[in-house]
Design an enzyme around this catalytic site. Structure first.
Site, PDB file in Angstrom:
ATOM      1  N   ASP A  66       0.865  -1.171   0.000  1.00 38.91           N
ATOM      2  CA  ASP A  66       0.000   0.000   0.000  1.00 38.91           C
ATOM      3  C   ASP A  66       0.914   1.237   0.000  1.00 38.91           C
ATOM      4  O   ASP A  66       2.102   1.141   0.315  1.00 38.91           O
ATOM      5  CB  ASP A  66      -0.875  -0.037   1.255  1.00 38.91           C
ATOM      6  CG  ASP A  66      -1.625   1.256   1.475  1.00 38.91           C
ATOM      7  OD1 ASP A  66      -2.287   1.722   0.536  1.00 38.91           O
ATOM      8  OD2 ASP A  66      -1.534   1.824   2.598  1.00 38.91           O
TER       9      ASP A  66
ATOM     10  N   ASP B 154      -0.333   5.085   0.802  1.00 40.53           N
ATOM     11  CA  ASP B 154      -0.682   6.099   1.808  1.00 40.53           C
ATOM     12  C   ASP B 154      -0.755   5.477   3.200  1.00 40.53           C
ATOM     13  O   ASP B 154      -1.562   4.591   3.449  1.00 40.53           O
ATOM     14  CB  ASP B 154      -2.014   6.763   1.443  1.00 40.53           C
ATOM     15  CG  ASP B 154      -1.902   7.510   0.132  1.00 40.53           C
ATOM     16  OD1 ASP B 154      -1.055   8.412   0.046  1.00 40.53           O
ATOM     17  OD2 ASP B 154      -2.629   7.167  -0.820  1.00 40.53           O
TER      18      ASP B 154
HETATM   19  C1  XBP Z   1      -5.453   6.017   0.497  1.00 36.03           C
HETATM   20  C2  XBP Z   1      -6.537   6.942   0.193  1.00 36.03           C
HETATM   21  C3  XBP Z   1      -6.364   7.907  -0.846  1.00 36.03           C
HETATM   22  C4  XBP Z   1      -5.760   9.231  -0.549  1.00 36.03           C
HETATM   23  C5  XBP Z   1      -6.204  10.226  -1.584  1.00 36.03           C
HETATM   24  O1  XBP Z   1      -5.982   4.727   0.813  1.00 36.03           O
HETATM   25  O2  XBP Z   1      -7.605   6.821   0.724  1.00 36.03           O
HETATM   26  O3  XBP Z   1      -7.647   8.174  -1.252  1.00 36.03           O
HETATM   27  O4  XBP Z   1      -6.167   9.692   0.723  1.00 36.03           O
HETATM   28  O5  XBP Z   1      -5.900   9.824  -2.862  1.00 36.03           O
HETATM   29  P1  XBP Z   1      -5.038   3.452   0.760  1.00 36.03           P
HETATM   30  P2  XBP Z   1      -6.634  10.510  -4.141  1.00 36.03           P
HETATM   31  O6  XBP Z   1      -3.801   3.788   1.514  1.00 36.03           O
HETATM   32  O7  XBP Z   1      -5.817   2.377   1.465  1.00 36.03           O
HETATM   33  O8  XBP Z   1      -4.787   3.094  -0.670  1.00 36.03           O
HETATM   34  O9  XBP Z   1      -7.085  11.850  -3.741  1.00 36.03           O
HETATM   35  O10 XBP Z   1      -5.578  10.524  -5.210  1.00 36.03           O
HETATM   36  O11 XBP Z   1      -7.805   9.620  -4.506  1.00 36.03           O
HETATM   37 MG    MG Z   2      -3.098   3.051   3.344  1.00 36.36          MG
END
Ligand code: XBP
Ligand code: MG
Length: 259
Positions: free
Chosen positions: A10, A12
């Site tokens: 993953d 973020d």
């Molecule tokens: C990460 C997210 C993303 C970011 C924003 O989730 O929820 O939506 O916060 O990204 P994960 P965008 O780590 O579970 O993948 O604004 O580019 O959609």
């Molecule tokens: Mg995440």
């Protein structure tokens, strides 16, 4: 049992703490630029993180604070435009080098590469956010370390749906049992488990205390030699920090336990 052949990361919250000082700030800059007096403080943003995906998150906010706006005919286009501005601000922020990788990530990636493990990414965020983060932290060649970057709107349903992990597995041409997912959130664990993957969780301020049932190990980070991690669930890493041996062991334990 299959030998561990690939790690699926993953982005973020796992590769880097991007949410509070990255995505949140970029959303607020996009709102201000559009002349909107919306502001997501740290706590509100934490609540909105229950919905993955930036456009989906704006929609969730509107449903709570501005439900009438959701009825307007051009609302989809307005959300798309706001989100495009947010991506522009987010990429610019990453390019300043403001968001580092989490401690231990670079070391772990290097260990995995040296051992011939394949690397992939499965994330809900926008593809250019991923490549910009990798370029800003690992350099241009860091993008190529990842054989597969599965990101954003390429699948119809975002996490907790398993689609993005299915997509990454298909591109790797590997079965789930040969891979290990690394996640930071309950939504991420549900998505990885839904795709039949063993999953290890490293928590952060926004995700600690979530329900990580089904994860083979839950830790407060990757750690470094001499900087051990705190283990919330599962077998502690022998070295004190997360290394390749511990990932291989957790992968084996998950499959021995029947996942
Ligand atoms: C990460 C997210 C993303 C970011 C924003 O989730 O929820 O939506 O916060 O990204 P994960 P965008 O780590 O579970 O993948 O604004 O580019 O959609
Ligand atoms: Mg995440």
């Amino acid at each position: 049992m299959d030998r561990l052949a690939a790690l699926i990361f993953d982005v973020d919250g796992t590769l880097a703490d991007t949410e509070r000082d990255g995505h949140r700030v970029a959303f607020n800059r996009a709102f201000a630029e559009a002349g909107l007096d919306w502001h997501w403080d740290v706590a509100r943003y934490g609540a909105l993180l229950s919905v993955t995906g930036g456009k989906e998150r704006i929609r969730k906010f509107l449903s709570e604070d501005w439900p009438a706006l959701l009825q307007e005919p051009d609302i989809d286009a307005r959300i798309r435009a706001l989100h495009a501005a947010k991506t522009r601000h987010y990429v610019a922020l990453l390019e300043t080098g403001a968001i580092p990788l989490r401690p231990g990530v670079r070391r772990l990636l290097q260990e995995a590469r040296a051992a011939g493990l394949r690397l992939a990414i499965a994330t809900t965020t926008t593809p250019e956010n991923v490549t910009t983060l990798l370029r800003a932290t690992l350099g241009e060649e860091g993008i190529g370390w990842f054989e597969v970057i599965a990101a954003g709107d390429i699948v119809p349903a975002k996490k907790p749906a398993p689609d993005i992990f299915h997509r990454a597995l298909a591109e790797l041409a590997l079965p789930a049992r040969a891979c290990l997912a690394l996640e930071d959130s309950d939504n991420g664990v549900r998505a990885a488990k839904g795709a039949g993957l063993a999953v290890v969780v490293t928590t952060n301020d926004y995700t600690e205390g979530q329900d990580f049932s089904g994860a083979v190990a839950v830790l407060d980070g990757f750690g470094e030699p001499g900087v051990p991690v705190t283990v919330q669930a599962g077998e502690p890493p022998v070295a004190g920090h997360v290394d390749l041996d511990s990932l291989e062991r957790w992968h084996r334990l998950a499959w021995e336990a029947g996942l």
